[in-house]
Design an enzyme around this catalytic site. Structure first.
Site, PDB file in Angstrom:
ATOM      1  N   CYS A 271      53.346 -36.267 -97.577  1.00  8.31           N
ATOM      2  CA  CYS A 271      53.718 -35.431 -98.721  1.00  8.31           C
ATOM      3  C   CYS A 271      55.114 -34.833 -98.574  1.00  8.31           C
ATOM      4  O   CYS A 271      55.955 -34.942 -99.478  1.00  8.31           O
ATOM      5  CB  CYS A 271      52.666 -34.355 -98.966  1.00  8.31           C
ATOM      6  SG  CYS A 271      52.580 -33.049 -97.714  1.00  8.31           S
ATOM      7  N   HIS A 319      50.548 -28.659 -98.362  1.00  4.68           N
ATOM      8  CA  HIS A 319      50.780 -29.823 -99.220  1.00  4.68           C
ATOM      9  C   HIS A 319      51.907 -29.490-100.187  1.00  4.68           C
ATOM     10  O   HIS A 319      52.069 -28.344-100.614  1.00  4.68           O
ATOM     11  CB  HIS A 319      49.519 -30.203 -99.999  1.00  4.68           C
ATOM     12  CG  HIS A 319      49.638 -31.532-100.703  1.00  4.68           C
ATOM     13  ND1 HIS A 319      49.569 -32.723-100.041  1.00  4.68           N
ATOM     14  CD2 HIS A 319      49.861 -31.836-102.017  1.00  4.68           C
ATOM     15  CE1 HIS A 319      49.729 -33.724-100.903  1.00  4.68           C
ATOM     16  NE2 HIS A 319      49.917 -33.210-102.109  1.00  4.68           N
ATOM     17  N   HIS A 331      53.293 -36.843-106.093  1.00  2.00           N
ATOM     18  CA  HIS A 331      53.036 -36.465-104.701  1.00  2.00           C
ATOM     19  C   HIS A 331      52.391 -37.615-103.948  1.00  2.00           C
ATOM     20  O   HIS A 331      51.897 -38.576-104.540  1.00  2.00           O
ATOM     21  CB  HIS A 331      52.159 -35.207-104.637  1.00  2.00           C
ATOM     22  CG  HIS A 331      50.718 -35.440-105.000  1.00  2.00           C
ATOM     23  ND1 HIS A 331      49.666 -34.844-104.340  1.00  2.00           N
ATOM     24  CD2 HIS A 331      50.139 -36.207-105.972  1.00  2.00           C
ATOM     25  CE1 HIS A 331      48.521 -35.202-104.883  1.00  2.00           C
ATOM     26  NE2 HIS A 331      48.765 -36.033-105.866  1.00  2.00           N
TER      27      HIS A 331
END
Length: 356
Positions: A271, A319, A331
């Site tokens: 990520c 994240h 993402h």
């Protein structure tokens, strides 16, 4: 005559007794088997599997971000160590040149019949001895004193360089051990998640992927050789700057590429690796991890979001995605799920930052 009759067999004696005992043991074993089966672990429902898998992937991502941070520091330590070693090699060459010059001076003195004791020391196989007796330089003549003092300074610098290098080598080995532990932890969590998913039937797996937020043409289950999905040709909203537009364009170009923990592109990403690579393509260098990227640039509220902004999730900032407008982001979700478009409401929102 009664005395000669055979004794009457007991109903459970002989073969009959053995047969009855065998049946009793079999019955007991069967009862035990059914009793154990009654306490077997019940099969998880697809919803329970999803909850457990999501938690395992989240835990793996937390560990991945820690791994990324530790690897960044280990790489920096390795570069610094290599720099120290190169510098020590150059200093050693300079020292050898200086000692050669002293050797020439000593040879000239020898021909004249005298060799200064300080030269004898510094040309010996144990130059450290000279460092412990600086007073010797004071007894040398001007030319000799300058030469000896220069060599002494170079020896001291080499000692310092080697000491610093030894400390950095110890630090590097410690970081490498931490990386190995984190790598093992990540792989264990991913393997556990994959084992749970393997228990699902094909329809249940399809249901899981729908619940996981994968668009129909962007699911993790599609062939690796299939073409990457094409979404909108342009972002959902205009980017506030040319750099933000370049970062968003990069993220669109990464759609469909696989998630690989620790990866920063160009063929796969985790990520924070995706957001770092996206902004690097725009000429902006972001830190490596989610918990450092959130401090890059200026913080913005959810209401102020614009395309190119970094959006962060979970209380531990574990994240990150790249906002593209319309409540959507691009993402890299987790292992088995390629880079995709997803709503920012999919995970607990924790904050946002604007790099440029």
């Amino acid at each position: 005559m009664a005395a000669h009759r055979k004794p009457k067999q007991h109903p459970l004696g002989g073969p009959a007794a053995r047969t009855a005992a065998t049946l009793a043991l079999a019955s007991a074993a069967t009862a035990t088997l059914f009793e154990g089966s009654g306490h077997a672990e019940p099969k998880l429902t697809p919803a329970q599997v999803k909850a457990k898998v999501d938690q395992l992937y989240h835990d793996a991502e937390v560990a991945t971000e820690a791994y990324d941070g530790a690897k960044e520091k280990a790489d920096a330590t390795a570069r610094s160590l290599n720099g120290l070693r190169d510098e020590a090699a150059r200093k050693t060459a300079q020292l050898n040149t200086a000692r050669d010059a002293l050797g020439s001076l000593a040879a000239a003195q020898y021909r004249s019949g005298t060799v200064a004791p300080e030269l004898q020391l510094i040309l010996s196989s144990d130059p450290k001895r000279y460092l412990d007796d600086a007073a010797l330089a004071e007894r040398a003549g001007d030319r000799t004193a300058v030469a000896v003092a220069g060599v002494r300074k170079q020896l001291a610098e080499l000692v310092r360089l080697h000491s610093t290098a030894d400390g950095q080598l110890t630090e590097l080995r410690s970081r490498q051990s931490a990386l190995a532990r984190q790598k093992s932890d990540i792989q264990t969590k991913i393997t556990s998640a994959e084992a749970l998913l393997a228990q699902l039937t094909a329809p249940e797996r399809a249901s899981y992927e729908e619940a996981d937020g994968a668009p129909g043409d962007n699911r993790a289950s599609r062939s690796a050789d299939a073409p990457r999905p094409t979404l909108a040709a342009a972002p959902l909203a205009a980017a506030p700057s040319s750099r933000a537009a370049a970062a968003v364009a990069f993220a669109y170009g990464a759609l469909g590429k696989p998630y690989v923990w620790g990866a920063t592109g160009p063929s796969s990403f985790d990520c924070s690796g995706l957001t770092q690579a996206a902004w690097r393509s725009a000429g902006v260098q972001l830190p490596r991890t989610t918990y450092t990227q959130i401090n890059a640039g200026s913080r913005v509220t959810r209401a102020e979001l614009q395309p190119g902004d970094l959006v962060f999730f979970y209380s531990g900032i574990s994240h990150v995605g790249l906002y593209i407008g319309g409540g959507q982001m691009i993402h890299a979700p987790h292992p088995g799920a390629p880079v995709r478009v997803a709503p920012i409401d999919q995970m607990p929102f924790a904050g946002a930052a604007r790099p440029a």
